[in-house]
Design a protein around this motif. Structure first.
Motif, PDB file in Angstrom:
ATOM      1  N   GLY A  88       0.799  -1.223   0.000  1.00 55.29           N
ATOM      2  CA  GLY A  88       0.000   0.000   0.000  1.00 55.29           C
ATOM      3  C   GLY A  88       0.830   1.270   0.000  1.00 55.29           C
ATOM      4  O   GLY A  88       0.363   2.325  -0.448  1.00 55.29           O
ATOM      5  N   SER A  89       2.083   1.172   0.461  1.00 53.31           N
ATOM      6  CA  SER A  89       2.954   2.353   0.481  1.00 53.31           C
ATOM      7  C   SER A  89       4.063   2.253  -0.564  1.00 53.31           C
ATOM      8  O   SER A  89       5.024   3.018  -0.526  1.00 53.31           O
ATOM      9  N   CYS A  90       3.920   1.302  -1.483  1.00 52.40           N
ATOM     10  CA  CYS A  90       4.918   1.096  -2.547  1.00 52.40           C
ATOM     11  C   CYS A  90       4.541   1.920  -3.780  1.00 52.40           C
ATOM     12  O   CYS A  90       3.362   2.032  -4.136  1.00 52.40           O
ATOM     13  N   VAL A  91       5.534   2.466  -4.431  1.00 51.53           N
ATOM     14  CA  VAL A  91       5.298   3.287  -5.625  1.00 51.53           C
ATOM     15  C   VAL A  91       4.706   2.474  -6.771  1.00 51.53           C
ATOM     16  O   VAL A  91       4.051   3.027  -7.663  1.00 51.53           O
ATOM     17  N   LEU A  92       4.912   1.165  -6.763  1.00 50.54           N
ATOM     18  CA  LEU A  92       4.385   0.328  -7.848  1.00 50.54           C
ATOM     19  C   LEU A  92       2.939  -0.124  -7.616  1.00 50.54           C
ATOM     20  O   LEU A  92       2.314  -0.676  -8.506  1.00 50.54           O
ATOM     21  N   TYR A  93       2.433   0.108  -6.429  1.00 55.28           N
ATOM     22  CA  TYR A  93       1.066  -0.300  -6.112  1.00 55.28           C
ATOM     23  C   TYR A  93       0.083   0.520  -6.943  1.00 55.28           C
ATOM     24  O   TYR A  93       0.149   1.755  -6.957  1.00 55.28           O
ATOM     25  N   GLN A  94      -0.834  -0.164  -7.640  1.00 56.40           N
ATOM     26  CA  GLN A  94      -1.764   0.503  -8.551  1.00 56.40           C
ATOM     27  C   GLN A  94      -3.170   0.649  -7.979  1.00 56.40           C
ATOM     28  O   GLN A  94      -4.055   1.167  -8.647  1.00 56.40           O
ATOM     29  N   GLY A  95      -3.388   0.171  -6.787  1.00 58.41           N
ATOM     30  CA  GLY A  95      -4.696   0.322  -6.169  1.00 58.41           C
ATOM     31  C   GLY A  95      -4.916   1.756  -5.725  1.00 58.41           C
ATOM     32  O   GLY A  95      -3.962   2.525  -5.551  1.00 58.41           O
ATOM     33  N   ALA A  96      -6.168   2.105  -5.525  1.00 59.09           N
ATOM     34  CA  ALA A  96      -6.502   3.447  -5.047  1.00 59.09           C
ATOM     35  C   ALA A  96      -6.000   3.607  -3.612  1.00 59.09           C
ATOM     36  O   ALA A  96      -5.825   2.615  -2.899  1.00 59.09           O
ATOM     37  N   ALA A  97      -5.767   4.834  -3.212  1.00 61.87           N
ATOM     38  CA  ALA A  97      -5.322   5.101  -1.839  1.00 61.87           C
ATOM     39  C   ALA A  97      -6.334   4.543  -0.850  1.00 61.87           C
ATOM     40  O   ALA A  97      -7.531   4.771  -0.982  1.00 61.87           O
TER      41      ALA A  97
END
Ligand code: SF4
Length: 151
Positions: free
Chosen positions: A113-122
């Motif tokens: 969730g705090s990774c730059v590659l994560y594509q999910g919404a905040a």
């Protein structure tokens, strides 16, 4: 003398007749052309918008909406830790259980969730990651490719 009088009497009428004749000929084409021109734009203008607008607008709107909506809202299967790629990257479904001994880059508090590659919404529970195409990762997961998202 008689012929001169007749000539003088005839010339004005003849001239007037010529003027009227010319003006009728000049006016006739104008009168017949004007309605033809005025009528021509009205007929195509009334037909063109009705024929073109529905054909162009109708297919574009339905095509865009269904394509975007499922891609952003659909939930995909979660990555399995036993997957070969996941295993090689030290992927852990629960970041707190990541192998910090084998993967020295791990630090407490890191997760997808705090990774730059994560594509999910905040704030989302799961989302995409380019390392695992066609699947989702939990926001609480972690792998050794973690890179902190800029604040
Ligand atoms: Fe999670 Fe980032 Fe690793 Fe993808 S690259 S699995 S988002 S930690």
């Amino acid at each position: 003398m008689t012929s001169r009088r007749q000539f003088i009497q005839i010339v004005p009428f003849t001239g007037a007749a010529l003027i009227v004749g010319c003006s009728e000929k000049a006016a006739a084409p104008t009168a017949s052309t004007t309605p033809a021109i005025a009528a021509a734009p009205v007929a195509p203008a009334a037909v063109t918008p009705a024929a073109v607008t529905p054909a162009v607008v109708a297919p574009a709107a339905p095509a865009a909406s269904p394509t975007v909506a499922p891609a952003t809202t659909a939930l995909l299967p979660l990555v399995d830790e036993k997957d070969a790629t996941a295993s090689a990257l030290g992927f852990a479904t629960d970041a707190a259980k990541a192998d910090g001994v084998k993967f020295k880059s791990y630090a407490a508090g890191q997760n997808c969730g705090s990774c730059v590659l994560y594509q999910g919404a905040a704030g989302s529970a799961q989302g995409g990651c380019p390392l695992f195409a066609g699947r989702h990762v939990s926001a609480k997961s972690w792998c050794s490719s973690f890179a902190k998202k800029p604040a």
